[in-house]
Design a protein around this motif. Sequence first.
Motif, mmCIF file in Angstrom:
data_model
loop_
_atom_site.group_PDB
_atom_site.id
_atom_site.type_symbol
_atom_site.label_atom_id
_atom_site.label_comp_id
_atom_site.label_asym_id
_atom_site.label_seq_id
_atom_site.Cartn_x
_atom_site.Cartn_y
_atom_site.Cartn_z
ATOM 1 N N ARG A 679 47.508 -31.278 -0.515
ATOM 2 C CA ARG A 679 47.681 -30.394 -2.261
ATOM 3 C C ARG A 679 46.744 -29.162 -2.033
ATOM 4 N NH1 ARG A 679 45.155 -34.524 -6.217
ATOM 5 N NH2 ARG A 679 45.197 -36.513 -4.408
ATOM 6 N N GLY A 680 47.494 -28.202 -2.062
ATOM 7 C CA GLY A 680 47.114 -26.779 -2.420
ATOM 8 C C GLY A 680 46.946 -26.088 -0.994
ATOM 9 N N LEU A 681 47.742 -26.879 0.794
ATOM 10 C CA LEU A 681 47.779 -25.577 1.649
ATOM 11 C C LEU A 681 49.534 -26.059 1.917
ATOM 12 C CD1 LEU A 681 44.978 -28.451 3.561
ATOM 13 C CD2 LEU A 681 44.600 -26.763 2.611
ATOM 14 N N ASN A 682 49.141 -24.377 2.392
ATOM 15 C CA ASN A 682 50.297 -23.841 2.984
ATOM 16 C C ASN A 682 50.779 -25.133 3.434
ATOM 17 O OD1 ASN A 682 50.458 -21.143 1.710
ATOM 18 N ND2 ASN A 682 49.455 -20.110 2.775
ATOM 19 N N ASN A 683 49.981 -25.715 4.543
ATOM 20 C CA ASN A 683 50.996 -26.596 5.853
ATOM 21 C C ASN A 683 49.744 -27.527 6.104
ATOM 22 O OD1 ASN A 683 50.103 -26.189 7.820
ATOM 23 N ND2 ASN A 683 51.834 -23.903 7.789
ATOM 24 N N THR A 684 50.193 -28.688 6.309
ATOM 25 C CA THR A 684 49.003 -29.121 6.789
ATOM 26 C C THR A 684 48.463 -28.944 8.136
ATOM 27 O OG1 THR A 684 50.793 -31.468 6.438
ATOM 28 C CG2 THR A 684 48.839 -31.973 7.872
ATOM 29 N N PHE A 685 49.012 -28.408 8.780
ATOM 30 C CA PHE A 685 48.214 -27.698 10.115
ATOM 31 C C PHE A 685 46.937 -27.381 9.571
ATOM 32 C CE2 PHE A 685 47.276 -25.476 13.323
ATOM 33 C CZ PHE A 685 46.373 -25.841 14.606
ATOM 34 N N SER A 686 46.680 -26.286 8.330
ATOM 35 C CA SER A 686 45.899 -25.487 7.919
ATOM 36 C C SER A 686 44.376 -26.097 7.626
ATOM 37 C CB SER A 686 45.957 -24.537 6.685
ATOM 38 O OG SER A 686 47.022 -24.783 6.225
ATOM 39 N N ALA A 687 44.669 -27.398 7.094
ATOM 40 C CA ALA A 687 43.770 -28.245 7.369
ATOM 41 C C ALA A 687 42.859 -27.619 8.247
ATOM 42 C CB ALA A 687 43.766 -29.570 7.229
ATOM 43 N N VAL A 688 42.639 -27.920 9.579
ATOM 44 C CA VAL A 688 42.240 -27.610 10.842
ATOM 45 C C VAL A 688 41.756 -26.453 10.624
ATOM 46 C CG1 VAL A 688 42.005 -27.713 12.919
ATOM 47 C CG2 VAL A 688 43.512 -29.207 12.166
ATOM 48 N N GLY A 689 41.954 -24.829 9.781
ATOM 49 C CA GLY A 689 41.811 -23.797 10.269
ATOM 50 C C GLY A 689 40.779 -23.973 9.078
ATOM 51 N N VAL A 690 41.293 -24.906 8.450
ATOM 52 C CA VAL A 690 39.766 -24.401 6.627
ATOM 53 C C VAL A 690 38.525 -24.911 7.253
ATOM 54 C CG1 VAL A 690 38.806 -25.108 4.356
ATOM 55 C CG2 VAL A 690 41.328 -24.771 4.501
ATOM 56 N N TRP A 691 38.458 -25.704 8.700
ATOM 57 C CA TRP A 691 37.446 -26.616 8.866
ATOM 58 C C TRP A 691 36.961 -26.057 9.760
ATOM 59 C CZ3 TRP A 691 37.643 -29.330 13.849
ATOM 60 C CH2 TRP A 691 36.114 -30.136 14.104
ATOM 61 N N ILE A 692 37.793 -25.248 10.587
ATOM 62 C CA ILE A 692 36.879 -24.335 11.563
ATOM 63 C C ILE A 692 35.841 -23.373 10.804
ATOM 64 C CG2 ILE A 692 37.909 -22.270 13.579
ATOM 65 C CD1 ILE A 692 37.792 -25.002 14.746
ATOM 66 N N ASP A 693 36.902 -22.346 9.529
ATOM 67 C CA ASP A 693 36.446 -21.373 8.854
ATOM 68 C C ASP A 693 35.209 -21.887 8.226
ATOM 69 O OD1 ASP A 693 38.230 -19.711 9.121
ATOM 70 O OD2 ASP A 693 38.892 -20.109 7.568
ATOM 71 N N HIS A 694 34.920 -23.496 8.326
ATOM 72 C CA HIS A 694 34.115 -23.930 7.817
ATOM 73 C C HIS A 694 32.892 -23.567 9.070
ATOM 74 C CE1 HIS A 694 31.121 -26.491 5.059
ATOM 75 N NE2 HIS A 694 31.382 -27.444 5.572
ATOM 76 N N LEU A 695 33.215 -24.498 10.214
ATOM 77 C CA LEU A 695 31.930 -24.518 11.176
ATOM 78 C C LEU A 695 31.658 -23.021 11.301
ATOM 79 C CD1 LEU A 695 34.012 -26.702 13.668
ATOM 80 C CD2 LEU A 695 31.807 -27.367 12.494
ATOM 81 N N GLU A 696 32.072 -22.080 11.511
ATOM 82 C CA GLU A 696 31.880 -21.202 11.796
ATOM 83 C C GLU A 696 30.533 -20.882 11.166
ATOM 84 O OE1 GLU A 696 34.435 -18.197 10.900
ATOM 85 O OE2 GLU A 696 35.937 -17.987 12.987
ATOM 86 N N ASP A 697 29.874 -21.129 10.552
ATOM 87 C CA ASP A 697 28.945 -21.152 9.563
ATOM 88 C C ASP A 697 27.997 -22.093 9.960
ATOM 89 O OD1 ASP A 697 30.231 -20.165 7.880
ATOM 90 O OD2 ASP A 697 30.627 -20.646 6.513
ATOM 91 N N ILE A 698 28.427 -22.582 10.816
ATOM 92 C CA ILE A 698 26.951 -23.707 11.031
ATOM 93 C C ILE A 698 26.958 -23.223 12.765
ATOM 94 C CG2 ILE A 698 26.981 -26.409 11.863
ATOM 95 C CD1 ILE A 698 28.878 -27.244 9.738
ATOM 96 N N PRO A 699 25.410 -23.946 13.056
ATOM 97 C CA PRO A 699 24.977 -22.427 14.282
ATOM 98 C C PRO A 699 25.337 -23.806 15.145
ATOM 99 C CG PRO A 699 23.467 -23.442 13.004
ATOM 100 C CD PRO A 699 24.349 -23.259 11.735
ATOM 101 N N GLY A 700 25.284 -23.324 16.046
ATOM 102 C CA GLY A 700 25.453 -24.768 17.895
ATOM 103 C C GLY A 700 27.133 -25.277 17.356
ATOM 104 N N SER A 701 28.262 -24.971 16.707
ATOM 105 C CA SER A 701 29.379 -25.206 17.141
ATOM 106 C C SER A 701 30.486 -24.176 17.460
ATOM 107 C CB SER A 701 30.023 -25.955 15.493
ATOM 108 O OG SER A 701 29.586 -24.625 14.687
ATOM 109 N N ASP A 702 30.068 -23.146 18.202
ATOM 110 C CA ASP A 702 30.333 -22.631 18.364
ATOM 111 C C ASP A 702 31.679 -22.673 19.173
ATOM 112 O OD1 ASP A 702 28.604 -21.232 16.842
ATOM 113 O OD2 ASP A 702 27.399 -19.894 19.097
ATOM 114 N N TRP A 703 31.486 -23.399 20.395
ATOM 115 C CA TRP A 703 32.733 -23.585 21.307
ATOM 116 C C TRP A 703 33.569 -24.609 20.911
ATOM 117 C CZ3 TRP A 703 33.625 -28.257 21.795
ATOM 118 C CH2 TRP A 703 32.446 -30.058 21.245
#
Lengths: 941, 189
Positions: A679-703
Amino acid sequence: MSIYSNGGVFNLAYHDSETLEIDKRSSSKTHSNPYARETPAWWGQRSGVSGAAARGAPQDGWQRESWRGGESIPMGHIPTDSGRPPWQHSINHSTFLVDHDSQFVQSPSVRLPSALAGNMSMRWRGMTMRRMSLFPHAHPAHAAFTEEVVQSEMENEEKNLVKELVAMSMQDQTRAIRALPMSFEEKKHIRNQVLALKSSNRSKKFTLLAEFSENASLSLRRCGYGVKSAKQTLELWQGIMKEIGGKFGSSVLTYFLFLKWLLMINIFSFLVNFGFITIPLLVHEPSPKVPSNVKFRGLEFLTGAGYFNYTVMYYGGYSNETVGVSVEYDMQLAYFFTIAVYMVMCGLVLIFSMASSFKKNYVLADPSSNGAWQLLCSWDFSITNERAVRQRRSNLRVQLKESLSEKAQRELLTLSEKLKDFGVHLGCWVLSTSLAVGCGAGIFFLCQHEQQRVSDSGSWSPAQEAETLLVPFVVSLMNLVIPLLYSLFNKFEHYSSQRKQIYALVVRNVGLRMSILGVLCYYWMNVVSQSFSCWESMVGQALYRLVIFDFIFLMLGSFFGEFLSKVIGTKLQPNLGLPEFDVARNVLELIYGQTLAWIGIYFAPLLPAIQILKFLILFYIKKVSLTQNCQPPRRTGRAAQMQTIFIFLLFFPFFVGALSIVAYTAWSLTPSEQCGPFRGLNNTFSAVGVWIDHLEDIPGSDWVVWIYQNVIRSEIFYFLITIIILVIMYIFWQITQGRKKLISLLRQQIVNEGKDKTFLLDKLQNLQKSQPKNAKQRKQKGHQSLGSQSNSSAVVQALLARQQLEEEDERQSTSVSSPSDVSTSSALIQATMARQRAEHLPHTAIEPPSNHDALARAMEARQRAENEERNEYYSTDFSEIQTNRPSAVAQAMEARQRSEREGGLQQGPSSTQNPAPSGPSALIQAMLARQQAQNEYDDGY
Amino acid sequence: MGTTASQLGKDLLSEYQELTFLTKQEILLAHKRFTELLPKEEKNLPDTRVPMERILTLPELKSNPFSKRICNVFSTSERKDGSLSFEDFLDLLSAFSDSATLEIKSHYAFRIFDFDDDGTLDYGDLEKLVNCLTGETEETRLNGDEMRQLINNILEESDIDKDGTVNLSEFQHVISRSPDFVSSFKIVL
């Protein structure tokens, strides 16, 4: 047929010829079993291996004789694979007698690196083949002598086999020994030999490591057996499957195997969904948030609405939070990845089983060889029921008669009949297509009507809830009735083969189901998704209802379809008889049900649980219905091919369709605002986009981020992948085309060889007729050893020589010729089989020359030999081992030498070298030579 | 099951497993069924043979039209009476098991169909084969014309070298293109 009959069939000599023949015995054989059963006798003697040398002076004699000077032959280019030249045995033999151990130890290193598994099995086949032909009906007088030769020959063969086996790894070795077509005792014997040899080898270079690895592999093997046994014990429904196979044959069994396979897929899917989506949620909030005005009424089991709507059954029941106390568990990601991984895995499983099944059942299968198949491989050995056997026999008889009359009829179709057939086909296709389209349209209007009636409120009155059952009811009814109509159409149509008929039926049924499902999906994606607040759950409910109704109608179908027609068939209209179990229709029903489950996986993650229950119950119902109501199928279709078709269908329109629906939902549709994990997302797949955005802050997950940005989201990547796949496909396609061409060429070659053979035999017979003198003499038939080559010139030569020798044999038979063999395997069909015979013949030597140069010299030698022979009238036992020398010159020389020798020793019609050159011109020359020899012989006589 | 296991012995059992395509359970089951066929006094003797008549009472073979041929092919008896020792019996089950290779299966199938044991399927063999498949009685048989036509059809399709008989390699060629064979050439205890 006429061409065929004119061939070698009526030519007796043909059957003694060599190309593809294993062995052909006259009825007066002394060994009733030509296969490898005589062996125990010679095992006993193998203890005295060296004794074999001293056993018979004549034997020894001929061996030395023939190998006089043979040691200098260069061995380097000897083919080490299946095509062993005949004299290689003899080399092994003679050296073996001298130095047993050294030969044994060093030989594998020479031979084995090139021996690949396929090659090996080919060779063994050739070998066992030769073995079984090793026991011809030897003349009693010489039986003892022949046996010795045969024994030593077989010992050689076995030695070679053991040597090959020793060089293999333990696992391969076990497998290879197991796959030998021999009796248990023989296999045991071979194995013991291999083990003994191995241990003797090892004692020389004993290391702790080898010992350890040996033990490890042994215990590993034991463990493997244990796992295999355990797997077999756990096998579901083993007894029932056996019973069904025993009564109805393997084609009906495919339905049940398919059912079981689908059940396994669903169990897997249930475990995955339940484990990764449902359990975390249930741990987080054990009781569903049901509004107070919604009570459990019981109708939910049918409709799936109401109370169920608030449980974890549907998409709406899941939250979008990150659950978990100590560990964070993102429900959004879990939901997305679980379903994505499950779909991908299903796709992979389907693709692999489809590909392997295609390879096995389609590429190799040849549609043209129908009759031979019917007889040679159609008997189902698993059938154990007395009545079923009787029925099957009568079915087979009817089928055979039909196919015979069909064959006769097929040519008689006139143009008007053809037009009529075409018209009927066209009409049926138009009718069935319009029926499918009509069904689709009907469903669409029905859905629209339903949508106007149903409100978007959370709670429905029981009447409202019951109204939702209308659509699934109609859909299932269509699925039940329309296929029956299609079967009816099928009765009017005339198909040239049963398979085409089944295919037409299957295609129509698939079209119907696709149109219904397509319309439903369109409605869900475009109408439902706009008009309901929690539309995913609504779709989930609709799917739940469809699955339930499908199940009910399947049961009704087996009741009406099978039970009623049994009653009708036995009581009212006895000429109809018991109904048959329609495998195609039943399998399509299963496929349809499974497609519903796949589409529903996103909207109702626990739908597989329903599916598991459904399949479990269905299995027993179908089993009872089958055993009580049905009779075995009249026609024995090609079950394996049908199974391939079914897996293909399951994959192609149905799984791919379901996958694209789910993918479309996930990528393009907006998830509902108020419920569900997204709920609240444009489409289901954007859940992954949100997660990736979140990952960018965590060091070591650049790959991960890099992959997401540059691979998943880049068009170039997909473009390149597509190009590469297309190129690979094109290359493979080209390879396939080339192989096809090769196969047809090889086939043609075999046929041509057959033709050559018959032609030559005719010629020979004509020649024989023109000189009938010898024909009246004793009918003692002599066989001789022949070295045959796949080359047609070799056939010519061998035949000529044989003929000649038979004539000569009528006068003299005191000695024995050496057995020899060549096993040359042609690429595809093993065009030539190696064969050996031990016989009694005065003097034989046939030399397949390999070079034109040999011709002149050999001819000369022959001529001289014959001239000299005329003067001699004292018979001496003399045997020659057949040789095949690499060098043509050497051969000719030896031929001359030999004939000179013979000339000094022998009486009248003695052995004649008859080398003919390879190539077509060889034929005429060889014939001329033969004729000449005959003339000379007559004069001399 | 416990008693049979101890009767067979661990080493023997693993040897059987190694040399046949059967699993432990199958071997034990086979042993059980086999000893059931033996008369009481012979039960504990090693290397006893069960005569063909008793083997044919097994429900798995009883109604099979080729049962006698099967016994004859797998029998290693010196008297050629089709009697089976336990190892022959295992051999039989192994060749008919699920995991046996196509090569083994086709080899034995060929020998079963080769009624006169001469190494090729000739006209007579095929005629017998057809009779076995359709039933041996007068009324169920195909008549002479049909038989001839049928056998000629078969030979035309499978006899690649046109010598009037089907030999093992030709037979295996036909089999290799009939994927159903593996599943139908199967006897499970």
